[in-house]
Motif scaffolding. Sequence first.
Motif, PDB file in Angstrom:
ATOM      1  N   LYS A  68     -47.805  34.355 -15.323  1.00 23.69           N
ATOM      2  CA  LYS A  68     -47.356  35.736 -15.553  1.00 23.69           C
ATOM      3  C   LYS A  68     -46.347  36.160 -14.484  1.00 23.69           C
ATOM      4  N   ILE A  69     -46.592  35.748 -13.234  1.00 23.01           N
ATOM      5  CA  ILE A  69     -45.678  36.101 -12.147  1.00 23.01           C
ATOM      6  C   ILE A  69     -44.308  35.482 -12.389  1.00 23.01           C
ATOM      7  N   ARG A  70     -44.290  34.169 -12.646  1.00 23.86           N
ATOM      8  CA  ARG A  70     -42.977  33.523 -12.794  1.00 23.86           C
ATOM      9  C   ARG A  70     -42.249  33.993 -14.052  1.00 23.86           C
ATOM     10  N   ASN A  71     -42.992  34.341 -15.113  1.00 23.65           N
ATOM     11  CA  ASN A  71     -42.329  34.872 -16.310  1.00 23.65           C
ATOM     12  C   ASN A  71     -41.659  36.209 -16.024  1.00 23.65           C
ATOM     13  N   ARG A  72     -42.319  37.060 -15.226  1.00 24.69           N
ATOM     14  CA  ARG A  72     -41.707  38.343 -14.854  1.00 24.69           C
ATOM     15  C   ARG A  72     -40.476  38.127 -13.976  1.00 24.69           C
ATOM     16  N   PHE A  73     -40.573  37.156 -13.062  1.00 29.69           N
ATOM     17  CA  PHE A  73     -39.438  36.873 -12.188  1.00 29.69           C
ATOM     18  C   PHE A  73     -38.260  36.316 -12.989  1.00 29.69           C
ATOM     19  N   LYS A  74     -38.545  35.492 -13.981  1.00 32.03           N
ATOM     20  CA  LYS A  74     -37.473  34.915 -14.797  1.00 32.03           C
ATOM     21  C   LYS A  74     -36.729  36.000 -15.571  1.00 32.03           C
ATOM     22  N   LEU A  75     -37.464  37.052 -15.980  1.00 29.87           N
ATOM     23  CA  LEU A  75     -36.823  38.160 -16.681  1.00 29.87           C
ATOM     24  C   LEU A  75     -35.985  39.021 -15.732  1.00 29.87           C
ATOM     25  N   ALA A  76     -36.429  39.131 -14.476  1.00 31.41           N
ATOM     26  CA  ALA A  76     -35.783  40.040 -13.521  1.00 31.41           C
ATOM     27  C   ALA A  76     -34.602  39.404 -12.794  1.00 31.41           C
ATOM     28  N   PHE A  77     -34.661  38.095 -12.565  1.00 33.78           N
ATOM     29  CA  PHE A  77     -33.628  37.424 -11.768  1.00 33.78           C
ATOM     30  C   PHE A  77     -32.968  36.321 -12.593  1.00 33.78           C
ATOM     31  N   LYS A  78     -31.653  36.301 -12.562  1.00 36.40           N
ATOM     32  CA  LYS A  78     -30.912  35.336 -13.384  1.00 36.40           C
ATOM     33  C   LYS A  78     -30.730  33.999 -12.663  1.00 36.40           C
ATOM     34  N   SER A  79     -30.091  34.008 -11.484  1.00 33.36           N
ATOM     35  CA  SER A  79     -29.841  32.759 -10.757  1.00 33.36           C
ATOM     36  C   SER A  79     -31.054  32.438  -9.902  1.00 33.36           C
ATOM     37  N   MET A  80     -31.983  31.697 -10.500  1.00 29.72           N
ATOM     38  CA  MET A  80     -33.251  31.459  -9.841  1.00 29.72           C
ATOM     39  C   MET A  80     -33.893  30.193 -10.403  1.00 29.72           C
ATOM     40  N   ALA A  81     -34.566  29.432  -9.532  1.00 29.98           N
ATOM     41  CA  ALA A  81     -35.385  28.297  -9.955  1.00 29.98           C
ATOM     42  C   ALA A  81     -36.717  28.398  -9.231  1.00 29.98           C
ATOM     43  N   PHE A  82     -37.722  27.671  -9.715  1.00 26.70           N
ATOM     44  CA  PHE A  82     -39.039  27.803  -9.090  1.00 26.70           C
ATOM     45  C   PHE A  82     -39.769  26.470  -9.052  1.00 26.70           C
ATOM     46  N   LEU A  83     -40.723  26.411  -8.133  1.00 22.89           N
ATOM     47  CA  LEU A  83     -41.646  25.292  -7.984  1.00 22.89           C
ATOM     48  C   LEU A  83     -43.050  25.873  -8.037  1.00 22.89           C
ATOM     49  N   GLU A  84     -43.936  25.289  -8.868  1.00 24.72           N
ATOM     50  CA  GLU A  84     -45.292  25.823  -8.982  1.00 24.72           C
ATOM     51  C   GLU A  84     -46.315  24.773  -8.577  1.00 24.72           C
ATOM     52  N   ARG A  85     -47.274  25.189  -7.770  1.00 20.79           N
ATOM     53  CA  ARG A  85     -48.412  24.356  -7.404  1.00 20.79           C
ATOM     54  C   ARG A  85     -49.697  25.079  -7.823  1.00 20.79           C
ATOM     55  N   SER A  86     -50.847  24.528  -7.497  1.00 23.15           N
ATOM     56  CA  SER A  86     -52.110  25.063  -8.013  1.00 23.15           C
ATOM     57  C   SER A  86     -52.396  26.493  -7.567  1.00 23.15           C
ATOM     58  N   ASP A  87     -51.936  26.874  -6.361  1.00 19.07           N
ATOM     59  CA  ASP A  87     -52.248  28.209  -5.846  1.00 19.07           C
ATOM     60  C   ASP A  87     -51.017  29.010  -5.447  1.00 19.07           C
ATOM     61  N   ARG A  88     -49.829  28.511  -5.791  1.00 14.15           N
ATOM     62  CA  ARG A  88     -48.615  29.200  -5.337  1.00 14.15           C
ATOM     63  C   ARG A  88     -47.442  28.919  -6.274  1.00 14.15           C
ATOM     64  N   VAL A  89     -46.439  29.781  -6.151  1.00 13.08           N
ATOM     65  CA  VAL A  89     -45.167  29.546  -6.815  1.00 13.08           C
ATOM     66  C   VAL A  89     -44.065  29.871  -5.807  1.00 13.08           C
ATOM     67  N   VAL A  90     -43.066  28.979  -5.722  1.00 13.93           N
ATOM     68  CA  VAL A  90     -41.966  29.117  -4.763  1.00 13.93           C
ATOM     69  C   VAL A  90     -40.671  29.336  -5.548  1.00 13.93           C
ATOM     70  N   PHE A  91     -39.965  30.407  -5.236  1.00 14.84           N
ATOM     71  CA  PHE A  91     -38.718  30.732  -5.926  1.00 14.84           C
ATOM     72  C   PHE A  91     -37.528  30.472  -5.000  1.00 14.84           C
ATOM     73  N   ILE A  92     -36.460  29.908  -5.585  1.00 12.46           N
ATOM     74  CA  ILE A  92     -35.170  29.802  -4.885  1.00 12.46           C
ATOM     75  C   ILE A  92     -34.217  30.779  -5.557  1.00 12.46           C
ATOM     76  N   PHE A  93     -33.715  31.744  -4.783  1.00 14.66           N
ATOM     77  CA  PHE A  93     -32.748  32.700  -5.305  1.00 14.66           C
ATOM     78  C   PHE A  93     -31.347  32.326  -4.841  1.00 14.66           C
ATOM     79  N   ASN A  94     -30.387  32.497  -5.728  1.00 11.41           N
ATOM     80  CA  ASN A  94     -28.980  32.249  -5.423  1.00 11.41           C
ATOM     81  C   ASN A  94     -28.203  33.531  -5.731  1.00 11.41           C
ATOM     82  N   PHE A  95     -27.509  34.086  -4.716  1.00 15.62           N
ATOM     83  CA  PHE A  95     -26.854  35.376  -4.924  1.00 15.62           C
ATOM     84  C   PHE A  95     -25.601  35.476  -4.057  1.00 15.62           C
ATOM     85  N   SER A  96     -24.801  36.476  -4.362  1.00 17.83           N
ATOM     86  CA  SER A  96     -23.517  36.621  -3.673  1.00 17.83           C
ATOM     87  C   SER A  96     -23.594  37.592  -2.505  1.00 17.83           C
ATOM     88  N   GLU A  97     -24.424  38.635  -2.615  1.00 22.34           N
ATOM     89  CA  GLU A  97     -24.473  39.662  -1.583  1.00 22.34           C
ATOM     90  C   GLU A  97     -25.100  39.110  -0.306  1.00 22.34           C
TER      91      GLU A  97
END
Length: 543
Positions: free
Chosen positions: A341-370
Amino acid sequence: MNIKEMMKIPSLKDVILLSGQDGINNLINSVNVLEALDIENWGRDGEVILTSFFALNDLNNNELNSFFKKMKEIGISAIIIKIDRLVTNIPNEIIKLCNELEIPLIKINKTVKYESIILDILGPIINRNAYLLDKYYTVHSELTNLAMTVPSIEGILYEFKKMINKDITIINVDRNTEVSTNPLLSNVTILGDKQIINPTYTYFKYQRKTVIYNNTSPKITASQIRVPIPYLGFNDYELIVHELEKEINSEDFMVLENAVKFLQMELLNKYSISQNIFQQKNNIIGDLINDRIYDKKDIDEILESFGLDKYNNYQIVLIKLYQKDRQASLEKISMSPILIKIRNRFKLAFKSMAFLERSDRVVFIFNFSEKNNNSTLKSIENIMDSLENNDIFKDFYYKISISNIVKRYDLPKANKEALDTQKVLNLFHNSNKIFHYEELGIYKIFLETNNLTNVERFISPKINDFREKHPQLFETLEVFLNSNQSYLATSEKLFLHPKTVRYRIDKIKNLLNLDFNDQEEILQIQVASRLFKLKNQEDTNDK
């Protein structure tokens, strides 16, 4: 068959309906003979009861009242009483109860045989059930052939539409996405629920809702059938049948039963494929942020493949779940639906983004210009607040660590910053918390220079020696200082009597020659206690 239709069968052509006219449309599923009063043990919804009144003969009015209310609760469709030597007139109390409870009361004379009634009632029911089963297996056979063509979800829905002549929609509640045979029916206002009793041979849970279709012209008020599709991927899918003109019949339910099972298999197949791709991406992202890819050209290709090459700035956000009750035996798999649910919400909110998921965590990489990415933090807070309001964190805390902004080849450094921030969060915060690496303050000195292995050289030898010789007293001192030097609060946290705490503190004063009014001495002890915690966690992670 309903009661009105039943009264037209040959064996009941001369019957008299004494009361319960409001239940004349009650549906019939079976028929039984009343021989004992424990109807809650053998009665079934939609059953017609036959009786010669023998079992009811000795009941007083209170007992009759209780018995007929049980019949109503079970869903008995009607009661047929035979007039013979045991009873020449049906008591007024029974007539009254049947009227109040809308249970049709039918009187037959002694010449009518139970066998004739049972055969006349069960015959059409058996024939109807046989027809429904035949319909079920005919649809199943058609779907088996359809599966060989590997259709799309949209193609499957159009096939079902042909079978029941109604528009169909499938929605993913979690992702807020849908596929429909008629997109105009997507926007609805739900007015309420209508009661629905699942027909024979149906397994899944159906709901009928009254809705307004907002995109039709003019707007249409109608009903729709909704049925959840059980699915292993933790996404909440629902199948919707739009009943614009009339409600579906029992034959259509046979189609729907097959439809849900068929869609289950299709979704499961798609999930299996997506999981393989997901795991491959997980491994690649893991190698990227853990400094296992050394060639800059390879890093560039990976970032390009994930759509993370558009801007110059990168940031890592790590969200980790912690069990609120450390003693509870919750499996880590229970975290998976929350992380999705967390990563699905993040995918809707952020465009340039990738993620890594493990059993108890999710790690997001954001790419932005500002260069100043404050909007990211605000968006994260809004997402987590929204999820928290939906009560998905009832068993867990979430702790979010955010790295500094880095360039593409420094992603391993950003990952270490996020991990180090988690260490501090885990030690000192037992609640939902979002923390930026820049906020670590003095802890960065030890985390950035790997000084945790020699943390003792930053601590007074007197304090270090005291902790080694008197670990219990040091714990008491630590809690006492963190409780604003309150004896009562310390006693509650350590489950000790306040006098015991006072005795220990007095002993600590003598052993350390400690002045609790000396802020410099107190600061030295508080810093030391936090460094010990960091060191202990580092030692645990290294094992």
